[in-house]
Scaffold this motif. Structure first.
Motif, PDB file in Angstrom:
ATOM      1  N   ALA A  23      70.086  27.431  68.412  1.00  0.00           N
ATOM      2  CA  ALA A  23      69.110  28.036  69.322  1.00  0.00           C
ATOM      3  C   ALA A  23      68.042  28.720  68.490  1.00  0.00           C
ATOM      4  O   ALA A  23      68.225  28.961  67.298  1.00  0.00           O
ATOM      5  CB  ALA A  23      69.806  29.050  70.227  1.00  0.00           C
ATOM      6  N   VAL A  46      63.107  25.553  84.752  1.00  0.00           N
ATOM      7  CA  VAL A  46      63.106  24.280  84.046  1.00  0.00           C
ATOM      8  C   VAL A  46      63.715  23.194  84.927  1.00  0.00           C
ATOM      9  O   VAL A  46      64.728  23.433  85.604  1.00  0.00           O
ATOM     10  CB  VAL A  46      63.913  24.418  82.730  1.00  0.00           C
ATOM     11  N   VAL A  54      67.225  22.727  86.583  1.00  0.00           N
ATOM     12  CA  VAL A  54      68.245  22.978  85.551  1.00  0.00           C
ATOM     13  C   VAL A  54      68.608  24.457  85.515  1.00  0.00           C
ATOM     14  O   VAL A  54      69.787  24.822  85.522  1.00  0.00           O
ATOM     15  CB  VAL A  54      67.738  22.518  84.163  1.00  0.00           C
ATOM     16  N   GLY A  55      67.595  25.299  85.474  1.00  0.00           N
ATOM     17  CA  GLY A  55      67.864  26.733  85.444  1.00  0.00           C
ATOM     18  C   GLY A  55      66.579  27.528  85.330  1.00  0.00           C
ATOM     19  O   GLY A  55      65.501  26.963  85.106  1.00  0.00           O
ATOM     20  N   SER A  56      66.714  28.820  85.485  1.00  0.00           N
ATOM     21  CA  SER A  56      65.556  29.713  85.397  1.00  0.00           C
ATOM     22  C   SER A  56      65.506  30.364  84.022  1.00  0.00           C
ATOM     23  O   SER A  56      66.546  30.632  83.413  1.00  0.00           O
ATOM     24  CB  SER A  56      65.641  30.801  86.469  1.00  0.00           C
ATOM     25  N   LEU A  57      64.298  30.635  83.559  1.00  0.00           N
ATOM     26  CA  LEU A  57      64.114  31.309  82.271  1.00  0.00           C
ATOM     27  C   LEU A  57      63.695  32.762  82.446  1.00  0.00           C
ATOM     28  O   LEU A  57      64.079  33.623  81.671  1.00  0.00           O
ATOM     29  CB  LEU A  57      63.047  30.580  81.440  1.00  0.00           C
ATOM     30  N   TRP A  58      62.888  33.026  83.483  1.00  0.00           N
ATOM     31  CA  TRP A  58      62.400  34.395  83.681  1.00  0.00           C
ATOM     32  C   TRP A  58      61.867  34.545  85.095  1.00  0.00           C
ATOM     33  O   TRP A  58      61.344  33.586  85.666  1.00  0.00           O
ATOM     34  CB  TRP A  58      61.273  34.726  82.682  1.00  0.00           C
ATOM     35  N   THR A 101      60.278  36.782  75.045  1.00  0.00           N
ATOM     36  CA  THR A 101      60.945  36.052  73.963  1.00  0.00           C
ATOM     37  C   THR A 101      62.401  35.826  74.355  1.00  0.00           C
ATOM     38  O   THR A 101      63.127  36.788  74.660  1.00  0.00           O
ATOM     39  CB  THR A 101      60.853  36.833  72.643  1.00  0.00           C
ATOM     40  N   LEU A 102      62.786  34.560  74.364  1.00  0.00           N
ATOM     41  CA  LEU A 102      64.128  34.171  74.799  1.00  0.00           C
ATOM     42  C   LEU A 102      64.782  33.311  73.723  1.00  0.00           C
ATOM     43  O   LEU A 102      64.117  32.472  73.110  1.00  0.00           O
ATOM     44  CB  LEU A 102      64.042  33.358  76.101  1.00  0.00           C
ATOM     45  N   ASP A 103      66.080  33.530  73.528  1.00  0.00           N
ATOM     46  CA  ASP A 103      66.843  32.661  72.631  1.00  0.00           C
ATOM     47  C   ASP A 103      67.257  31.422  73.405  1.00  0.00           C
ATOM     48  O   ASP A 103      68.169  31.486  74.230  1.00  0.00           O
ATOM     49  CB  ASP A 103      68.085  33.389  72.107  1.00  0.00           C
ATOM     50  N   LEU A 104      66.566  30.335  73.143  1.00  0.00           N
ATOM     51  CA  LEU A 104      66.813  29.115  73.924  1.00  0.00           C
ATOM     52  C   LEU A 104      67.453  28.032  73.063  1.00  0.00           C
ATOM     53  O   LEU A 104      67.234  27.981  71.844  1.00  0.00           O
ATOM     54  CB  LEU A 104      65.490  28.595  74.498  1.00  0.00           C
ATOM     55  N   GLN A 105      68.222  27.191  73.732  1.00  0.00           N
ATOM     56  CA  GLN A 105      68.860  26.068  73.040  1.00  0.00           C
ATOM     57  C   GLN A 105      67.787  25.121  72.517  1.00  0.00           C
ATOM     58  O   GLN A 105      66.827  24.798  73.227  1.00  0.00           O
ATOM     59  CB  GLN A 105      69.783  25.316  74.016  1.00  0.00           C
ATOM     60  N   LEU A 108      66.538  21.914  74.386  1.00  0.00           N
ATOM     61  CA  LEU A 108      65.566  21.953  75.483  1.00  0.00           C
ATOM     62  C   LEU A 108      64.288  21.194  75.146  1.00  0.00           C
ATOM     63  O   LEU A 108      63.581  20.733  76.050  1.00  0.00           O
ATOM     64  CB  LEU A 108      65.189  23.412  75.764  1.00  0.00           C
TER      65      LEU A 108
ATOM     66  N   ASN B 114      73.275  28.983  82.316  1.00  0.00           N
ATOM     67  CA  ASN B 114      72.706  27.742  82.853  1.00  0.00           C
ATOM     68  C   ASN B 114      72.489  26.697  81.768  1.00  0.00           C
ATOM     69  O   ASN B 114      71.882  25.657  82.013  1.00  0.00           O
ATOM     70  CB  ASN B 114      71.392  28.049  83.595  1.00  0.00           C
ATOM     71  N   GLY B 115      72.970  27.001  80.562  1.00  0.00           N
ATOM     72  CA  GLY B 115      72.850  26.034  79.468  1.00  0.00           C
ATOM     73  C   GLY B 115      71.525  26.097  78.734  1.00  0.00           C
ATOM     74  O   GLY B 115      71.317  25.390  77.751  1.00  0.00           O
ATOM     75  N   LEU B 116      70.624  26.947  79.199  1.00  0.00           N
ATOM     76  CA  LEU B 116      69.317  27.058  78.555  1.00  0.00           C
ATOM     77  C   LEU B 116      69.312  28.124  77.458  1.00  0.00           C
ATOM     78  O   LEU B 116      68.613  27.998  76.464  1.00  0.00           O
ATOM     79  CB  LEU B 116      68.238  27.400  79.594  1.00  0.00           C
ATOM     80  N   PHE B 117      70.098  29.159  77.671  1.00  0.00           N
ATOM     81  CA  PHE B 117      70.097  30.294  76.749  1.00  0.00           C
ATOM     82  C   PHE B 117      71.216  30.146  75.721  1.00  0.00           C
ATOM     83  O   PHE B 117      72.281  29.597  76.011  1.00  0.00           O
ATOM     84  CB  PHE B 117      70.312  31.606  77.513  1.00  0.00           C
ATOM     85  N   ALA B 118      70.937  30.686  74.536  1.00  0.00           N
ATOM     86  CA  ALA B 118      71.996  30.778  73.539  1.00  0.00           C
ATOM     87  C   ALA B 118      73.002  31.816  74.018  1.00  0.00           C
ATOM     88  O   ALA B 118      72.613  32.803  74.656  1.00  0.00           O
ATOM     89  CB  ALA B 118      71.402  31.189  72.203  1.00  0.00           C
ATOM     90  N   ALA B 121      72.453  35.782  74.300  1.00  0.00           N
ATOM     91  CA  ALA B 121      71.014  36.013  74.118  1.00  0.00           C
ATOM     92  C   ALA B 121      70.538  37.183  74.967  1.00  0.00           C
ATOM     93  O   ALA B 121      70.987  37.350  76.104  1.00  0.00           O
ATOM     94  CB  ALA B 121      70.253  34.755  74.498  1.00  0.00           C
ATOM     95  N   PRO B 123      66.988  38.739  76.352  1.00  0.00           N
ATOM     96  CA  PRO B 123      65.549  38.523  76.422  1.00  0.00           C
ATOM     97  C   PRO B 123      64.760  39.766  76.020  1.00  0.00           C
ATOM     98  O   PRO B 123      65.213  40.896  76.241  1.00  0.00           O
ATOM     99  CB  PRO B 123      65.310  38.176  77.885  1.00  0.00           C
ATOM    100  N   ALA B 124      63.623  39.524  75.405  1.00  0.00           N
ATOM    101  CA  ALA B 124      62.725  40.631  75.058  1.00  0.00           C
ATOM    102  C   ALA B 124      61.422  40.417  75.811  1.00  0.00           C
ATOM    103  O   ALA B 124      60.917  39.291  75.870  1.00  0.00           O
ATOM    104  CB  ALA B 124      62.470  40.645  73.559  1.00  0.00           C
TER     105      ALA B 124
END
Lengths: 157, 128
Positions: A23, A46, A54-58, A101-105, A108, B114-118, B121, B123-124
């Motif tokens: 990630a 996303v 798939v899912g939400s980020l924010w 800022t997000l730690d994302l796989q 993606l 949801n498989g998107l985040f490590a 994790a 968030p900032a």
């Protein structure tokens, strides 16, 4: 034979784990236009290559009663607020800049996933799919123009 | 002439029956009932009042005042009322209530799996 199988399984697990866990911090910088209204609600989510959620980020905006105005997100999730538990912040004012800022796989990017941003402002027109951005390596660093309340969105590593 | 007579007779009959009824059941004012009167209602019951001159604390005015106060309160705290919907009006586990709950703000809960985040994790966020 048993030991051989066990060793094989272990080595397979060890080699596949880093791939799953890879990630990186990804920053989404959203510059709002000076639209002259209240704070905007923004939903970052996303979909996959087939358009399935798939899912939400924010989620920018903490009151679930307004989420119905983020109609793309609402349609995708049925308004399920648990989709944005732990990834919700304040709405974003006119002319302000939101930096998340997000730690994302890693998986993606360059895999057909698409970032959507819905926007809504009280007493103003809803703007679903304000931004639709395929998550590719090429998209990184290039500002994308919104079609309503968002001036630009930039994805950066 | 016949009709005038029958009208007169009818009027007289009506007048007599009303007068009879009034004399048969005399109306007593508020206060202790006369000992010889048969009273099926227990004495602890509040006497019926057909009119109330006290305009300050009557049911109507008290209710009206309360309603006015409640509306003023609602106007002041409209948003808070809406936000507290789940806390005040919903039983846990109702799907409709779940839709009205506000999500957990960032930093107070882990992001959804949801498989998107490590994993793990956080968030900032920054607004300029």
């Amino acid at each position: 034979m048993k030991h051989l199988l066990a060793a094989l399984a272990l080595s397979t697990a060890l080699t596949s784990l880093p791939a799953l866990a890879e990630a990186r911090p990804v920053t989404f910088t959203t510059q709002m236009r000076s639209y002259g209204g209240d704070g905007a609600y923004l939903a970052f989510y996303v979909t996959d290559a087939q358009g399935a959620y798939v899912g939400s980020l924010w989620m920018a905006g903490g009151k679930a009663k307004y989420y119905k105005h983020l109609s793309g997100w609402q349609a995708a999730t049925g308004g399920d607020r648990t989709q944005v538990d732990g990834i919700t912040g304040a709405s974003v004012g006119s002319g302000r800049e939101l930096k998340i800022t997000l730690d994302l796989q890693d998986a993606l990017f360059d895999a057909g996933y698409v970032l959507h941003v819905d926007a809504a402002v009280e007493d103003m027109r809803d703007s679903p799919n304000e931004i639709v951005l395929p998550l590719t390596s090429d998209a990184v660093g290039a500002p994308v123009t919104g079609r309503g309340y968002i001036d630009t969105l930039t994805v950066s590593f | 002439m016949k009709s005038a007579l029958s009208l007169l007779a009818l009027t007289a009959a009506l007048g007599l029956s009303v007068a009879g009824a009034l004399t048969a059941a005399p109306i007593t004012g508020p206060g202790p009932a006369s000992p010889q009167a048969a009273d099926p209602v227990p004495s602890t019951t509040t006497p019926l009042q057909l009119a109330d001159n006290d305009h300050d604390d009557g049911w109507f005015f008290a209710r009206k005042g309360a309603r006015h106060d409640r509306h003023a309160h609602d106007d002041d705290e409209e948003d808070e009322d809406d936000d507290d919907y789940s806390a005040r009006g919903c039983a846990a586990g109702q799907p409709a209530c779940a839709l009205n709950l506000n999500p957990a703000p960032a930093g107070t809960a882990t992001p959804p799996a949801n498989g998107l985040f490590a994993p793990g994790a956080k968030p900032a966020v920054q607004v300029n």
